[in-house]
Design an enzyme around this catalytic site. Structure first.
Site: not given
Ligand SMILES: Cc1ncc(COP(=O)(O)O)c(C=O)c1O
Length: 416
Positions: A182
């Site tokens: 990220k």
């Molecule tokens: C658009 C989107 N929403 C939610 C998430 C969830 O985040 P995490 O991977 O930190 O759980 C991601 C993760 O890549 C994402 O790309």
């Protein structure tokens, strides 16, 4: 596996001093966590900031907080998004409703969204995919009169937007991810921000039920960060990317993920986050700008999807068709160019959701699955990498800005 310079599709900057500096968190980093919360409150003018174990966990907490005071149980999300999103909705005991997307923007198909808004909808998730700001204002306008909450999925867009509208400040509540690929990373991690005092109280009630991260989980996350920092570099990335069991870059539907508070080591590792994030986002936007310039010169049916306030976690590009996408991804793999096919299916086609969501087609999302690739924009992408990426995409005549020389055909693409 091929021993060659290989770009990761995405990567977040992480300095050795951030890593080492996070260790005091093991013996008590409360003051760092509190400072981080105060800094985030100031940045987002928020009435509530909550730090949790991941973006998915953040979404579960937000959804449970919303559902606690409502009988509505349905959540509208884009039909093309990360599989973690429906995973979190199912984990929160709610129902997924899909809205098709516009392939030119990756945002909602707003005509369809309007049709879907009914009295049983709890909330809508405008999603800032790849760091491109979604039209949250339009969603808010549609939802306000119907008493539907707007939850910004800003997992991929921390620091995005403009002075007029920072990503994460226009909906009722927003969440960000601090996952490994990220804009800013703490290995895994999630942030919830809200301006609404009522919602802040409801989220606090859910948050206070969460367990702390275990010592083992904290240490594992830190060790993974050390490995990530070593192997994300193009000189070494060929190794983890050639080991299929690591599943790098895969998106998965699963509901048994940890939902806990962010540990102090992670909070400590984020000291100086604002400067680090601003630099990473500026660099990404600059890299995306250069890539777009080359694509625009190529006249090869390529359509970069852009936004003036985008932070470009990756640069999304629509290729001519499914065959062009398949060929580009195969060439990228051969030359280590970091071009990614992104999510493999629409949310509709996730096997685990069969029977849980209404059977329907989403032509916009399907077109995105067939034609979209993402290009890397991170700090390790050099000028010669950009040339390699253009060639992988079959851009036939990008002129070098310095020499005016034409590029070599793709088969002469250097793999070194
Ligand atoms: C658009 C989107 N929403 C939610 C998430 C969830 O985040 P995490 O991977 O930190 O759980 C991601 C993760 O890549 C994402 O790309």
């Amino acid at each position: 596996m091929k021993l060659q310079r290989t770009l990761a599709p995405t990567s977040a900057p992480l300095s050795l001093s951030n890593l080492i500096g996070s260790l005091p968190g093991l013996i008590g980093g409360r003051k760092y966590r509190e400072r981080l919360i105060r800094e985030l409150e100031a940045k987002f003018q928020a009435r509530g900031v909550f730090l949790v174990s991941s973006g998915k966990a953040a979404l579960v907490v937000v959804l449970k907080a919303l559902a606690a005071s409502s009988r509505r149980r349905r959540v509208i999300i884009p039909a093309y998004t990360c599989f973690s999103v429906p995973s979190a909705i199912v984990r929160a005991g709610l129902e997924v409703v899909l809205c098709d997307v516009n392939p030119r923007t990756l945002d909602f198909d707003f005509e369809e969204l309007e049709r879907l808004l009914s009295e049983d909808i709890l909330c809508v998730l405008p999603t800032h995919l790849f760091g491109l700001p979604a039209d949250v204002r339009r969603v808010v306008q549609l939802c306000r009169t119907r008493d539907i909450a707007v939850v910004e999925d800003a997992a991929q867009a921390l620091g995005g937007g403009s002075e007029k509208g920072l990503v994460g400040t226009e909906g009722d509540v927003a969440f960000f991810s601090l996952g490994r690929g990220k804009n800013l990373t703490s290995g895994t991690g999630g942030i919830i921000v809200t301006k609404s005092p009522t919602l802040a109280d409801a989220i606090h009630a859910e948050y206070s039920k969460l367990p702390a991260a275990s010592f083992g989980e904290t240490c594992r996350n830190w060790a993974e960060l050390v490995l990530m920092r070593a192997f994300i570099r193009p000189t070494w990335y060929w190794l983890p990317s050639g080991l299929p069991f690591l599943g790098l870059g895969e998106t998965k539907f699963y509901t048994d993920f940890p939902v806990c508070r962010m540990d102090e080591v992670r909070a400590c590792q984020l000291v100086g986050w604002d400067r680090r994030l601003a630099k990473a986002n500026t660099d990404r936007a600059a890299c995306a700008g250069k890539l777009i310039m080359g694509l625009n010169q190529g006249f090869n049916g390529l359509q970069p999807i852009t936004h003036p306030d985008g932070v470009y976690l990756r640069l999304p590009v629509l290729l001519r068709d499914r065959v062009a996408k398949h060929e580009a991804c195969a060439r990228s793999q051969k030359y280590g160019a970091g071009v990614s096919s992104s999510y493999p299916t629409t949310i509709q086609d996730i096997p685990e959701l069969a029977g849980r969501i209404t059977d329907r087609t989403c032509p916009g999302a399907q077109e995105v699955v067939e034609r979209l690739v993402t290009l890397p924009t991170h700090e390790f992408v050099t000028e010669s990498d950009r040339v390699k990426i253009w060639r992988v995409l079959g851009v036939s005549e990008p002129r070098s800005r310095n020499t005016g020389a034409r590029s070599a055909p793709v088969d002469q693409c250097s793999s070194g």
